[in-house]
Design a protein around this motif. Structure first.
Motif, PDB file in Angstrom:
ATOM      1  N   LEU A  32      34.432 -66.425 -68.560  1.00 39.21           N
ATOM      2  CA  LEU A  32      32.594 -66.088 -69.218  1.00 39.21           C
ATOM      3  C   LEU A  32      32.061 -65.560 -67.881  1.00 39.21           C
ATOM      4  N   GLY A  78      28.490 -64.476 -65.637  1.00 33.11           N
ATOM      5  CA  GLY A  78      27.280 -65.030 -65.223  1.00 33.11           C
ATOM      6  C   GLY A  78      26.399 -63.921 -63.989  1.00 33.11           C
ATOM      7  N   TYR A 125      27.874 -76.445 -65.787  1.00 33.43           N
ATOM      8  CA  TYR A 125      27.959 -75.867 -67.137  1.00 33.43           C
ATOM      9  C   TYR A 125      29.358 -76.029 -67.714  1.00 33.43           C
ATOM     10  N   VAL A 161      33.512 -68.284 -63.431  1.00 29.39           N
ATOM     11  CA  VAL A 161      33.774 -69.541 -64.363  1.00 29.39           C
ATOM     12  C   VAL A 161      35.028 -69.568 -64.435  1.00 29.39           C
ATOM     13  N   HIS A 166      29.071 -74.518 -72.078  1.00 35.55           N
ATOM     14  CA  HIS A 166      29.719 -72.827 -72.373  1.00 35.55           C
ATOM     15  C   HIS A 166      30.155 -73.003 -73.916  1.00 35.55           C
ATOM     16  N   LEU A 170      24.251 -67.341 -67.834  1.00 36.01           N
ATOM     17  CA  LEU A 170      25.786 -67.382 -68.018  1.00 36.01           C
ATOM     18  C   LEU A 170      26.142 -66.992 -69.596  1.00 36.01           C
ATOM     19  N   GLY A 171      27.330 -66.404 -69.715  1.00 39.52           N
ATOM     20  CA  GLY A 171      27.763 -66.328 -70.870  1.00 39.52           C
ATOM     21  C   GLY A 171      27.788 -64.820 -71.534  1.00 39.52           C
ATOM     22  N   VAL A 172      27.075 -63.864 -70.800  1.00 40.81           N
ATOM     23  CA  VAL A 172      27.124 -62.626 -71.392  1.00 40.81           C
ATOM     24  C   VAL A 172      26.884 -61.709 -70.187  1.00 40.81           C
ATOM     25  N   ALA A 178      27.314 -70.614 -78.347  1.00 42.78           N
ATOM     26  CA  ALA A 178      27.464 -69.389 -78.268  1.00 42.78           C
ATOM     27  C   ALA A 178      26.321 -68.759 -77.568  1.00 42.78           C
ATOM     28  N   VAL A 180      23.962 -66.796 -74.382  1.00 44.91           N
ATOM     29  CA  VAL A 180      23.580 -66.825 -73.333  1.00 44.91           C
ATOM     30  C   VAL A 180      23.017 -68.324 -72.814  1.00 44.91           C
ATOM     31  N   LYS A 181      23.410 -68.758 -71.704  1.00 41.39           N
ATOM     32  CA  LYS A 181      22.684 -70.271 -71.352  1.00 41.39           C
ATOM     33  C   LYS A 181      21.938 -69.788 -69.951  1.00 41.39           C
TER      34      LYS A 181
END
Length: 425
Positions: free
Chosen positions: A299, A301, A92, A291, A98, A134-136, A101, A103-104
RNA sequence: GUGGGCGUAGCUCAGUUGGUGAGAGCACCGGGUUGUGGCCCCGGAGGCCGCGGGUUCAAGUCCCGUCGCUCACCCCA
Protein backbone atom coordinates in the motif's frame (compact mmCIF):
# COMPACT_ATOMS: atom_id res chain seq x y z
CA UNK A 1 27.64 27.96 37.42
CA UNK A 2 28.71 25.48 40.03
CA UNK A 3 28.01 21.82 39.55
CA UNK A 4 24.26 22.09 39.26
CA UNK A 5 22.80 19.55 36.88
CA UNK A 6 22.11 20.93 33.47
CA UNK A 7 19.79 19.79 30.71
CA UNK A 8 21.26 17.23 28.35
CA UNK A 9 23.05 18.69 25.35
CA UNK A 10 20.73 19.55 22.51
CA UNK A 11 17.64 19.46 24.70
CA UNK A 12 15.92 22.58 25.94
CA UNK A 13 13.37 23.64 28.47
CA UNK A 14 10.39 25.31 26.96
CA UNK A 15 9.31 28.13 29.25
CA UNK A 16 6.48 30.64 29.36
CA UNK A 17 5.65 32.79 27.58
CA UNK A 18 7.06 30.78 24.69
CA UNK A 19 5.24 27.64 25.71
CA UNK A 20 2.02 29.49 25.05
CA UNK A 21 3.06 30.19 21.48
CA UNK A 22 3.78 26.52 20.99
CA UNK A 23 0.28 25.72 22.17
CA UNK A 24 -1.14 28.22 19.73
CA UNK A 25 0.80 26.69 16.85
CA UNK A 26 -0.45 23.26 17.80
CA UNK A 27 -4.02 24.51 18.10
CA UNK A 28 -3.93 26.05 14.64
CA UNK A 29 -2.44 22.88 13.20
CA UNK A 30 -5.12 20.72 14.76
CA UNK A 31 -7.80 22.92 13.36
CA UNK A 32 -6.47 22.75 9.82
CA UNK A 33 -5.86 19.02 10.06
CA UNK A 34 -9.48 18.58 11.09
CA UNK A 35 -10.57 20.63 8.10
CA UNK A 36 -8.75 18.21 5.80
CA UNK A 37 -10.04 15.12 7.60
CA UNK A 38 -6.81 14.12 9.34
CA UNK A 39 -7.18 12.55 12.76
CA UNK A 40 -4.67 12.54 15.55
CA UNK A 41 -2.71 9.50 16.57
CA UNK A 42 -0.40 9.54 19.54
CA UNK A 43 2.52 7.21 19.38
CA UNK A 44 5.17 5.96 21.78
CA UNK A 45 8.54 7.68 21.88
CA UNK A 46 10.29 4.34 21.90
CA UNK A 47 10.27 1.65 19.24
CA UNK A 48 12.21 -1.46 18.42
CA UNK A 49 15.39 -0.40 16.69
CA UNK A 50 14.63 -2.66 13.78
CA UNK A 51 11.64 -0.53 12.77
CA UNK A 52 13.84 2.41 11.91
CA UNK A 53 16.73 0.41 10.56
CA UNK A 54 14.44 -1.26 8.06
CA UNK A 55 12.39 1.74 7.01
CA UNK A 56 14.77 4.68 6.94
CA UNK A 57 17.63 2.72 5.41
CA UNK A 58 20.72 1.25 7.01
CA UNK A 59 23.04 3.50 5.01
CA UNK A 60 21.38 6.75 5.93
CA UNK A 61 23.02 9.09 8.40
CA UNK A 62 20.05 8.82 10.68
CA UNK A 63 20.42 5.11 11.15
CA UNK A 64 24.17 4.89 10.82
CA UNK A 65 25.12 7.49 13.39
CA UNK A 66 22.27 9.53 14.79
CA UNK A 67 19.98 7.21 16.68
CA UNK A 68 19.54 7.08 20.43
CA UNK A 69 19.67 3.32 20.77
CA UNK A 70 20.01 1.25 23.91
CA UNK A 71 19.35 -2.23 25.19
CA UNK A 72 16.61 -2.53 27.77
CA UNK A 73 16.67 -4.81 30.79
CA UNK A 74 15.13 -7.55 28.76
CA UNK A 75 17.87 -7.41 26.16
CA UNK A 76 15.78 -5.79 23.43
CA UNK A 77 17.30 -3.08 21.30
CA UNK A 78 15.12 0.01 21.52
CA UNK A 79 15.46 3.43 19.91
CA UNK A 80 14.05 6.86 20.65
CA UNK A 81 12.19 7.73 17.49
CA UNK A 82 14.21 9.83 15.04
CA UNK A 83 11.15 10.47 12.87
CA UNK A 84 7.48 9.61 12.79
CA UNK A 85 6.56 8.07 9.47
CA UNK A 86 7.91 4.60 10.17
CA UNK A 87 5.98 4.56 13.41
CA UNK A 88 2.78 5.71 11.80
CA UNK A 89 3.05 2.86 9.35
CA UNK A 90 3.79 0.42 12.16
CA UNK A 91 0.72 1.55 14.07
CA UNK A 92 -1.35 1.50 10.88
CA UNK A 93 -0.49 -2.14 10.32
CA UNK A 94 -0.48 -3.27 13.93
CA UNK A 95 -3.96 -1.92 14.54
CA UNK A 96 -5.40 -3.19 11.29
CA UNK A 97 -6.18 0.30 10.07
CA UNK A 98 -5.18 -0.73 6.56
CA UNK A 99 -7.98 -3.27 6.36
CA UNK A 100 -10.73 -0.77 5.66
CA UNK A 101 -10.99 0.59 2.17
CA UNK A 102 -9.67 3.91 0.99
CA UNK A 103 -7.41 6.56 2.40
CA UNK A 104 -6.51 6.78 6.04
CA UNK A 105 -5.33 10.17 7.16
CA UNK A 106 -3.46 10.90 10.36
CA UNK A 107 -1.52 13.59 12.08
CA UNK A 108 0.77 13.41 15.05
CA UNK A 109 2.69 16.01 17.02
CA UNK A 110 5.62 15.40 19.30
CA UNK A 111 9.35 15.17 19.96
CA UNK A 112 11.88 13.26 17.88
CA UNK A 113 15.46 12.45 18.80
CA UNK A 114 18.67 12.44 16.81
CA UNK A 115 22.19 12.38 18.17
CA UNK A 116 23.79 15.21 16.22
CA UNK A 117 25.89 18.24 17.04
CA UNK A 118 23.36 20.93 17.88
CA UNK A 119 23.28 24.14 15.87
CA UNK A 120 20.72 26.73 14.90
CA UNK A 121 17.50 24.94 14.05
CA UNK A 122 18.88 21.57 15.00
CA UNK A 123 18.51 19.95 18.38
CA UNK A 124 18.88 16.46 19.71
CA UNK A 125 15.32 16.58 20.88
CA UNK A 126 13.30 18.41 18.26
CA UNK A 127 9.63 18.58 17.51
CA UNK A 128 7.61 17.70 14.50
CA UNK A 129 4.08 18.14 13.30
CA UNK A 130 3.40 15.25 10.94
CA UNK A 131 0.64 14.58 8.47
CA UNK A 132 0.34 11.20 6.73
CA UNK A 133 -2.13 9.80 4.20
CA UNK A 134 -2.03 6.09 3.50
CA UNK A 135 -3.70 3.68 1.14
CA UNK A 136 -4.06 5.53 -2.14
CA UNK A 137 -1.60 6.57 -4.80
CA UNK A 138 -3.17 9.32 -6.85
CA UNK A 139 -1.65 12.70 -7.65
CA UNK A 140 -4.68 14.46 -6.16
CA UNK A 141 -3.71 13.13 -2.76
CA UNK A 142 -0.15 14.38 -3.18
CA UNK A 143 -1.60 17.77 -3.91
CA UNK A 144 -3.95 17.62 -0.95
CA UNK A 145 -1.04 16.89 1.35
CA UNK A 146 0.97 19.78 -0.03
CA UNK A 147 -2.00 22.14 0.19
CA UNK A 148 -2.63 21.02 3.75
CA UNK A 149 0.96 21.69 4.69
CA UNK A 150 0.95 25.12 3.08
CA UNK A 151 -2.40 25.91 4.63
CA UNK A 152 -1.08 25.26 8.11
CA UNK A 153 1.98 27.40 7.49
CA UNK A 154 -0.13 30.16 6.02
CA UNK A 155 -2.57 30.17 8.94
CA UNK A 156 0.37 30.53 11.25
CA UNK A 157 1.18 33.75 9.47
CA UNK A 158 4.25 32.59 7.58
CA UNK A 159 5.07 34.32 4.34
CA UNK A 160 7.86 34.15 1.83
CA UNK A 161 8.12 30.41 1.86
CA UNK A 162 9.43 28.45 -1.05
CA UNK A 163 8.05 25.09 -2.12
CA UNK A 164 10.68 22.88 -3.72
CA UNK A 165 9.47 19.80 -5.49
CA UNK A 166 10.85 16.84 -7.38
CA UNK A 167 9.94 13.31 -8.33
CA UNK A 168 12.18 10.51 -7.22
CA UNK A 169 10.36 7.97 -9.37
CA UNK A 170 9.69 4.42 -8.35
CA UNK A 171 12.35 1.81 -7.56
CA UNK A 172 12.44 0.84 -11.23
CA UNK A 173 13.20 4.38 -12.34
CA UNK A 174 15.73 4.72 -9.56
CA UNK A 175 17.69 1.68 -10.66
CA UNK A 176 17.93 3.14 -14.11
CA UNK A 177 18.87 6.53 -12.79
CA UNK A 178 21.43 5.29 -10.32
CA UNK A 179 23.14 3.37 -13.06
CA UNK A 180 23.39 6.45 -15.24
CA UNK A 181 24.44 8.64 -12.37
CA UNK A 182 27.12 6.23 -11.23
CA UNK A 183 28.65 6.21 -14.66
CA UNK A 184 28.55 9.99 -14.77
CA UNK A 185 30.15 10.35 -11.36
CA UNK A 186 32.91 7.93 -12.23
CA UNK A 187 33.75 9.77 -15.43
CA UNK A 188 34.23 13.16 -13.82
CA UNK A 189 37.07 14.24 -11.63
CA UNK A 190 37.23 16.78 -8.86
CA UNK A 191 34.51 15.68 -6.45
CA UNK A 192 34.93 16.71 -2.85
CA UNK A 193 35.93 14.10 -0.30
CA UNK A 194 32.40 13.76 0.97
CA UNK A 195 31.08 13.16 -2.48
CA UNK A 196 33.67 10.52 -3.15
CA UNK A 197 32.38 8.73 -0.12
CA UNK A 198 28.77 9.24 -1.17
CA UNK A 199 29.54 8.06 -4.64
CA UNK A 200 30.25 4.65 -3.25
CA UNK A 201 27.58 4.49 -0.56
CA UNK A 202 24.60 6.31 -1.99
CA UNK A 203 25.18 8.17 -5.24
CA UNK A 204 21.90 10.06 -5.01
CA UNK A 205 23.27 12.12 -2.14
CA UNK A 206 25.95 13.61 -4.31
CA UNK A 207 23.16 15.57 -5.97
CA UNK A 208 22.54 17.89 -3.08
CA UNK A 209 26.11 18.48 -2.09
CA UNK A 210 26.47 22.12 -1.11
CA UNK A 211 29.97 22.53 -2.45
CA UNK A 212 29.93 24.98 -5.32
CA UNK A 213 32.50 22.99 -7.14
CA UNK A 214 30.45 19.81 -7.00
CA UNK A 215 27.32 21.66 -8.00
CA UNK A 216 29.16 22.99 -11.03
CA UNK A 217 30.25 19.50 -11.96
CA UNK A 218 26.65 18.36 -11.55
CA UNK A 219 25.35 20.80 -14.12
CA UNK A 220 25.61 18.15 -16.77
CA UNK A 221 24.61 15.22 -14.58
CA UNK A 222 21.65 13.12 -15.61
CA UNK A 223 18.39 14.17 -14.00
CA UNK A 224 15.94 11.96 -12.25
CA UNK A 225 13.04 13.37 -14.16
CA UNK A 226 14.57 12.19 -17.41
CA UNK A 227 14.53 8.65 -16.09
CA UNK A 228 10.94 8.51 -14.94
CA UNK A 229 8.87 5.75 -16.47
CA UNK A 230 5.49 6.58 -17.99
CA UNK A 231 3.45 6.12 -14.83
CA UNK A 232 5.79 8.13 -12.68
CA UNK A 233 6.03 10.79 -15.34
CA UNK A 234 2.25 11.10 -15.62
CA UNK A 235 1.89 11.19 -11.85
CA UNK A 236 4.44 13.95 -11.49
CA UNK A 237 3.06 16.00 -14.35
CA UNK A 238 -0.40 15.82 -12.88
CA UNK A 239 0.84 16.98 -9.48
CA UNK A 240 2.53 19.97 -11.06
CA UNK A 241 -0.51 20.69 -13.19
CA UNK A 242 -2.80 20.75 -10.18
CA UNK A 243 -0.45 22.94 -8.19
CA UNK A 244 -0.40 25.40 -11.07
CA UNK A 245 -4.13 25.29 -11.43
CA UNK A 246 -4.53 26.17 -7.76
CA UNK A 247 -2.03 28.94 -8.10
CA UNK A 248 0.49 27.37 -5.75
CA UNK A 249 3.96 28.66 -6.61
CA UNK A 250 6.63 26.00 -6.64
CA UNK A 251 10.17 25.54 -7.80
CA UNK A 252 11.18 22.34 -9.45
CA UNK A 253 14.37 21.16 -7.84
CA UNK A 254 15.64 18.30 -9.96
CA UNK A 255 18.37 17.53 -7.49
CA UNK A 256 16.19 17.37 -4.40
CA UNK A 257 16.72 13.87 -3.04
CA UNK A 258 16.11 13.80 0.72
CA UNK A 259 17.92 11.62 3.16
CA UNK A 260 15.50 8.83 3.89
CA UNK A 261 15.56 5.82 1.63
CA UNK A 262 11.85 5.17 1.56
CA UNK A 263 10.82 8.12 -0.57
CA UNK A 264 9.34 7.45 -4.00
CA UNK A 265 7.80 9.72 -6.60
CA UNK A 266 6.78 13.10 -5.18
CA UNK A 267 9.29 14.65 -2.78
CA UNK A 268 9.09 18.20 -1.51
CA UNK A 269 10.54 20.67 0.91
CA UNK A 270 9.46 24.06 2.19
CA UNK A 271 12.24 26.50 2.90
CA UNK A 272 12.24 29.88 4.61
CA UNK A 273 14.70 32.67 5.19
CA UNK A 274 15.96 33.54 8.64
CA UNK A 275 16.82 30.01 9.64
CA UNK A 276 20.52 30.02 8.94
CA UNK A 277 21.97 26.95 7.34
CA UNK A 278 19.04 24.74 8.26
CA UNK A 279 16.46 26.47 6.14
CA UNK A 280 13.94 23.67 5.63
CA UNK A 281 10.85 24.24 7.77
CA UNK A 282 9.07 21.22 6.40
CA UNK A 283 9.69 18.30 4.14
CA UNK A 284 7.97 15.21 2.94
CA UNK A 285 7.13 12.92 0.13
CA UNK A 286 5.55 9.76 -1.05
CA UNK A 287 6.65 6.40 0.36
CA UNK A 288 5.01 3.74 -1.73
CA UNK A 289 7.22 0.84 -0.77
CA UNK A 290 7.30 1.42 2.96
CA UNK A 291 4.16 -0.38 4.10
CA UNK A 292 5.24 -3.51 2.29
CA UNK A 293 8.78 -3.17 3.55
CA UNK A 294 7.44 -3.23 7.07
CA UNK A 295 5.57 -6.45 6.47
CA UNK A 296 2.23 -5.16 5.28
CA UNK A 297 0.45 -5.30 1.95
CA UNK A 298 1.73 -3.22 -0.94
CA UNK A 299 0.00 0.00 0.00
CA UNK A 300 1.20 3.50 -0.81
CA UNK A 301 1.55 6.49 1.49
CA UNK A 302 2.53 10.13 1.50
CA UNK A 303 3.24 12.58 4.27
CA UNK A 304 5.12 15.56 5.56
CA UNK A 305 6.86 16.76 8.68
CA UNK A 306 7.01 20.33 9.89
CA UNK A 307 10.02 21.15 12.04
CA UNK A 308 8.27 22.88 14.89
CA UNK A 309 11.42 24.31 16.47
CA UNK A 310 12.36 25.93 13.18
CA UNK A 311 8.82 27.09 12.67
CA UNK A 312 8.89 28.89 16.02
CA UNK A 313 12.04 30.72 14.93
CA UNK A 314 10.34 32.39 12.00
CA UNK A 315 6.88 32.85 13.43
CA UNK A 316 5.81 36.48 13.20
CA UNK A 317 5.27 38.27 16.48
CA UNK A 318 1.68 38.45 17.54
CA UNK A 319 0.77 39.15 21.11
CA UNK A 320 -2.43 37.53 22.14
CA UNK A 321 -4.35 39.51 24.75
CA UNK A 322 -3.98 38.04 28.20
CA UNK A 323 -7.16 36.53 29.57
CA UNK A 324 -8.88 38.81 32.08
CA UNK A 325 -7.67 38.11 35.54
CA UNK A 326 -8.93 39.03 38.94
CA UNK A 327 -6.47 39.60 41.68
CA UNK A 328 -7.46 39.35 45.34
CA UNK A 329 -5.53 41.63 47.65
CA UNK A 330 -6.09 40.91 51.31
CA UNK A 331 -4.87 42.77 54.37
CA UNK A 332 -4.49 40.93 57.61
CA UNK A 333 -5.23 37.33 58.60
CA UNK A 334 -9.05 37.52 58.78
CA UNK A 335 -9.24 39.11 55.35
CA UNK A 336 -6.83 36.55 53.97
CA UNK A 337 -9.11 33.79 55.20
CA UNK A 338 -12.05 35.30 53.39
CA UNK A 339 -9.98 36.05 50.30
CA UNK A 340 -8.78 32.50 50.04
CA UNK A 341 -12.36 31.23 50.08
CA UNK A 342 -13.33 33.87 47.60
CA UNK A 343 -10.50 32.78 45.34
CA UNK A 344 -11.98 29.31 45.19
CA UNK A 345 -15.44 30.69 44.52
CA UNK A 346 -14.28 32.86 41.64
CA UNK A 347 -12.46 30.00 40.03
CA UNK A 348 -15.52 27.81 40.35
CA UNK A 349 -17.35 30.52 38.43
CA UNK A 350 -14.84 30.00 35.66
CA UNK A 351 -12.90 33.18 36.29
CA UNK A 352 -9.13 33.32 36.24
CA UNK A 353 -8.23 34.54 39.70
CA UNK A 354 -5.04 34.83 41.70
CA UNK A 355 -3.79 36.15 44.99
CA UNK A 356 -0.55 36.76 46.82
CA UNK A 357 0.53 33.69 48.68
CA UNK A 358 3.01 35.76 50.58
CA UNK A 359 1.44 37.99 53.20
CA UNK A 360 2.65 41.35 51.96
CA UNK A 361 1.73 45.01 51.93
CA UNK A 362 -1.15 46.22 49.78
CA UNK A 363 1.38 48.05 47.70
CA UNK A 364 3.28 44.87 47.02
CA UNK A 365 0.08 43.03 46.23
CA UNK A 366 -1.10 45.63 43.77
CA UNK A 367 2.29 45.59 42.17
CA UNK A 368 1.99 41.83 41.72
CA UNK A 369 -1.52 42.23 40.33
CA UNK A 370 -0.14 44.68 37.83
CA UNK A 371 2.64 42.37 36.77
CA UNK A 372 0.25 39.49 36.29
CA UNK A 373 -1.85 41.64 34.03
CA UNK A 374 -4.97 41.52 36.17
CA UNK A 375 -7.85 43.60 34.91
CA UNK A 376 -9.46 43.96 38.33
CA UNK A 377 -8.12 43.81 41.84
CA UNK A 378 -10.44 43.08 44.71
CA UNK A 379 -9.23 44.79 47.87
CA UNK A 380 -10.29 43.25 51.11
CA UNK A 381 -9.19 44.57 54.50
CA UNK A 382 -10.63 44.80 57.99
CA UNK A 383 -12.79 47.79 57.10
CA UNK A 384 -14.38 46.03 54.15
CA UNK A 385 -14.75 42.82 56.05
CA UNK A 386 -16.64 44.62 58.82
CA UNK A 387 -19.06 46.10 56.30
CA UNK A 388 -19.43 42.96 54.23
CA UNK A 389 -18.08 44.80 51.19
CA UNK A 390 -15.03 44.90 49.00
CA UNK A 391 -13.28 47.46 46.86
CA UNK A 392 -12.98 46.58 43.21
CA UNK A 393 -10.23 48.42 41.39
CA UNK A 394 -9.87 48.58 37.64
CA UNK A 395 -6.24 48.14 36.90
CA UNK A 396 -6.07 50.10 33.68
CA UNK A 397 -7.63 53.32 34.95
CA UNK A 398 -7.55 52.93 38.69
CA UNK A 399 -11.23 53.68 39.32
CA UNK A 400 -12.64 51.87 42.31
CA UNK A 401 -16.13 50.87 43.29
CA UNK A 402 -17.57 49.21 46.34
CA UNK A 403 -19.41 45.94 45.90
CA UNK A 404 -21.09 43.68 48.43
CA UNK A 405 -19.17 40.58 49.38
CA UNK A 406 -22.35 38.65 48.86
CA UNK A 407 -22.66 37.54 45.26
CA UNK A 408 -19.31 39.02 44.37
CA UNK A 409 -18.39 36.23 42.02
CA UNK A 410 -21.45 36.81 39.85
CA UNK A 411 -20.93 40.58 39.89
CA UNK A 412 -17.33 40.20 38.78
CA UNK A 413 -18.30 37.72 36.11
CA UNK A 414 -20.69 40.34 34.75
CA UNK A 415 -17.99 43.00 34.82
CA UNK A 416 -15.58 40.76 32.95
CA UNK A 417 -18.20 39.85 30.38
CA UNK A 418 -18.91 43.51 29.70
CA UNK A 419 -15.17 44.10 29.42
CA UNK A 420 -14.86 41.40 26.79
CA UNK A 421 -17.74 42.82 24.76
CA UNK A 422 -16.15 46.22 24.71
CA UNK A 423 -12.87 44.78 23.51
CA UNK A 424 -14.65 43.02 20.72
CA UNK A 425 -16.11 46.26 19.41
C1' G B 1 33.29 13.32 14.73
C1' U B 2 35.90 18.29 12.49
C1' G B 3 36.49 23.74 12.44
C1' G B 4 35.42 29.06 14.04
C1' G B 5 33.44 32.32 17.97
C1' C B 6 32.20 32.91 23.07
C1' G B 7 31.98 31.71 28.81
C1' U B 8 31.96 38.33 34.18
C1' A B 9 25.04 39.23 38.71
C1' G B 10 18.67 35.73 37.26
C1' C B 11 18.87 38.18 31.83
C1' U B 12 21.70 41.45 28.12
C1' C B 13 26.53 42.98 28.37
C1' A B 14 30.88 46.84 29.77
C1' G B 15 35.69 46.00 31.94
C1' U B 16 41.25 50.47 28.23
C1' U B 17 48.77 48.18 26.80
C1' G B 18 48.03 42.78 33.15
C1' G B 19 48.21 47.47 38.30
C1' U B 20 44.36 49.78 45.10
C1' G B 21 38.69 47.94 46.45
C1' A B 22 34.49 43.76 40.25
C1' G B 23 30.66 47.48 37.09
C1' A B 24 25.94 49.15 34.02
C1' G B 25 20.94 48.40 32.20
C1' C B 26 16.74 45.24 32.93
C1' A B 27 14.53 42.02 36.58
C1' C B 28 14.00 41.33 42.11
C1' C B 29 13.32 43.37 47.40
C1' G B 30 12.59 47.82 50.52
C1' G B 31 11.63 53.17 51.20
C1' G B 32 9.50 57.97 49.28
C1' U B 33 2.05 56.86 51.02
C1' U B 34 -1.12 54.70 58.53
C1' G B 35 -4.45 50.46 53.21
C1' U B 36 -3.38 51.71 46.62
C1' G B 37 0.09 49.10 41.06
C1' G B 38 2.25 51.27 36.42
C1' C B 39 6.04 56.59 35.76
C1' C B 40 9.81 58.98 38.76
C1' C B 41 13.48 59.42 42.93
C1' C B 42 16.46 56.95 46.87
C1' G B 43 18.41 52.55 48.92
C1' G B 44 19.37 47.12 49.16
C1' A B 45 20.36 42.21 47.97
C1' G B 46 22.67 39.31 44.34
C1' G B 47 29.33 37.40 41.28
C1' C B 48 35.12 30.97 43.67
C1' C B 49 34.92 36.84 36.44
C1' G B 50 32.97 28.32 33.71
C1' C B 51 36.75 24.90 36.03
C1' G B 52 42.08 23.39 36.71
C1' G B 53 47.04 24.55 36.07
C1' G B 54 51.01 28.00 34.52
C1' U B 55 53.67 32.93 33.71
C1' U B 56 54.15 37.38 36.98
C1' C B 57 55.68 41.43 42.52
C1' A B 58 50.49 41.50 40.56
C1' A B 59 45.66 37.76 36.22
C1' G B 60 38.57 39.02 34.85
C1' U B 61 42.72 40.62 31.47
C1' C B 62 48.48 36.64 29.04
C1' C B 63 49.61 30.99 28.07
C1' C B 64 48.10 25.67 28.31
C1' G B 65 44.44 22.18 29.38
C1' U B 66 39.42 21.00 30.35
C1' C B 67 34.12 21.52 30.44
C1' G B 68 30.03 24.14 28.51
C1' C B 69 27.39 27.23 25.03
C1' U B 70 27.04 28.83 20.05
C1' C B 71 27.61 28.95 14.68
C1' A B 72 29.19 26.07 10.61
C1' C B 73 30.57 21.24 8.01
C1' C B 74 28.13 16.19 7.43
C1' C B 75 22.75 15.41 7.24
C1' C B 76 18.01 16.55 8.08
C1' A B 77 12.76 18.91 10.49
Amino acid sequence: MTDTIRAVRGMKDLLPPESRRWQQVEAVSREIFARYGYQEIRLPLLERTELFARSIGADTDIVAKEMYTFTDRHGDSLTLRPEATAQVVRAYLENGLHLGAGVKKFFTIGPMFRYERPQKGRYRQFHQINGEALGVDVPELDVEVILLLLDILKHLGLRDLELLINSLGCPVCQVDFKARLTIFLARREGWCDDCLRRRAANPLRVLDCKSQNCQALLMEAPLLRDCLDDDCRRHYDRVLELLSRFGVPYTEQPRLVRGLDYYTRTAFEVTAGGLGAQDAVAGGGRYNGLVKELGGPDLPGIGFAIGQDRLMEILPEQDSPAPPRIFLAALGPPARETAFSLLRELRRQGLAAEFDFQDRSLKAQLSLANRLGASFTVILGDRELAQGRVLVRRMDGGEQQTLPLDGLAAALAALIAREKDEHRV
